[in-house]
Motif scaffolding. Structure first.
Motif: not given
Length: 338
Positions: A54, A58, A62, A109, A149, A151, A157, A161, A167, A222
């Motif tokens: 998961r 995002h 992006a 990004t 951010t 993203i 990221t 997390n 955010f 990813y």
């Protein structure tokens, strides 16, 4: 367990820098190491796999959408760059580009910002020394700005997390320091870059990136973030044993090792919700600043150096002194907050 994790950490820190095949396939290598670390520490579970699947969604979406958009607007974009370089004093124009890329990298990004940087450098056709300095200053700016951010880049990221924050957490934590750094790196372009007058007179030919290439790049991102999620979870016990009690400023200097390894990898290994805010701040600033020193230290460095054929020695001659100076400045700032 500890010995196994230390061996895995050694592999992660040194093999990408010393084995070209691993450097070219870093995502797969980190995925294997992440699985090994999570297995060694006994945290590999269905819940962890679901989180790892998961977490990258995002930033991956992006990257893909921004890549497609940039493909559509590439020609008019190049024309705008040429026009802007003729209307604005050249060094000021480059300074503005560096600042803008740094500030918007957290939205488009770091990867797309790096691709935009490469397109701009190719269009302007500067002399070699000016191009290298421009690219390195811009990569420092992008590497800093993208963290604002979740993203923006894998580091942000992973950090958001792992800390279970919202955010805007990193923006609130680091925003003032990051924005100031972005502007300083931009202003340095006015001092250090000496472009030739003819550098802004012609448009370089570039091939249009295919949709397949855009999608493949997104999938690599990813896998990269997925691997770092597993890696971070696997190293959590090691962090609790050895890093949580260190002084924040000690962590700051330890993280200079991110100059030889993508800083998101170290963030995944080090960051823990048990750390206090000052420790997280020092840890992240150390990673972000030193990540620009050498090519392997950050994703924008790798993209820009690869597409513009900047060699490791060329990068180091500019990147290392800049990084050391920035580390000292931020260290003084952190010291004043203690």
């Amino acid at each position: 367990m500890v010995i196994g994790l230390l061996i895995i950490l050694g592999f992660v820190l040194f093999l990408p820098f010393t084995v070209p095949r691993i450097e070219r396939n870093l995502e797969v290598f980190l995925l294997v190491m992440g699985c090994a670390a999570a297995t060694s520490s006994g945290v590999l579970s269905k819940d962890l796999w679901m989180q790892a699947i998961r977490d990258p969604l995002h930033i991956t979406l992006a990257v893909i959408f921004a890549g497609i958009l940039f493909r559509w607007i590439r020609k008019p974009f190049e024309n705008v760059i040429i026009l802007g370089s003729r209307m604005i004093p050249f060094r000021l124009f480059l300074a503005l580009i560096i600042m803008i890329l740094g500030l918007i990298s957290s939205v488009i990004t770091a990867i797309i910002a790096a691709l935009v940087l490469v397109a701009i450098a190719s269009v302007l056709q500067m002399d070699r020394q000016s191009e290298i300095r421009f690219v390195i200053l811009a990569c420092y700016s992008i590497g800093l700005g993208a963290v604002l951010t979740p993203i923006g880049e894998p580091l942000s990221t992973i950090a958001t997390n792992k800390l279970n924050e919202d955010f805007y957490y990193l923006m609130n934590l680091l925003g003032t320091d990051i924005v100031a750094g972005v502007f300083v790196f931009g202003l340095l372009a006015i001092v250090f870059i000496r472009p030739r007058n003819q550098s802004m007179t012609r448009l370089a030919k570039q091939t249009t990136e295919s949709y397949i290439s855009i999608f493949v790049r997104g999938m690599k991102v990813y896998v990269f973030v997925l691997a770092l999620t597993l890696l971070g979870a696997g190293f959590e016990p090691l962090i609790r044993l050895y890093l949580l009690d260190l002084h924040p400023l000690t962590l700051y200097w330890i993280n200079m090792i991110s100059a030889v390894l993508d800083n998101a990898t170290l963030a995944a290994a080090e960051i823990s919700p048990a750390m206090d805010q000052s420790t997280i701040q020092a840890l992240l600033l150390g990673l972000l600043v030193s990540g620009g020193m050498l090519i392997p230290g950050n994703i924008p460095n790798i993209i820009a150096a690869g597409k513009l054929n900047i060699r490791s020695g060329e990068w180091a001659r500019v990147g290392v002194p800049l990084g050391l100076l920035a580390m000292i400045v931020y260290f003084i700032i952190l010291l004043g907050r203690q």
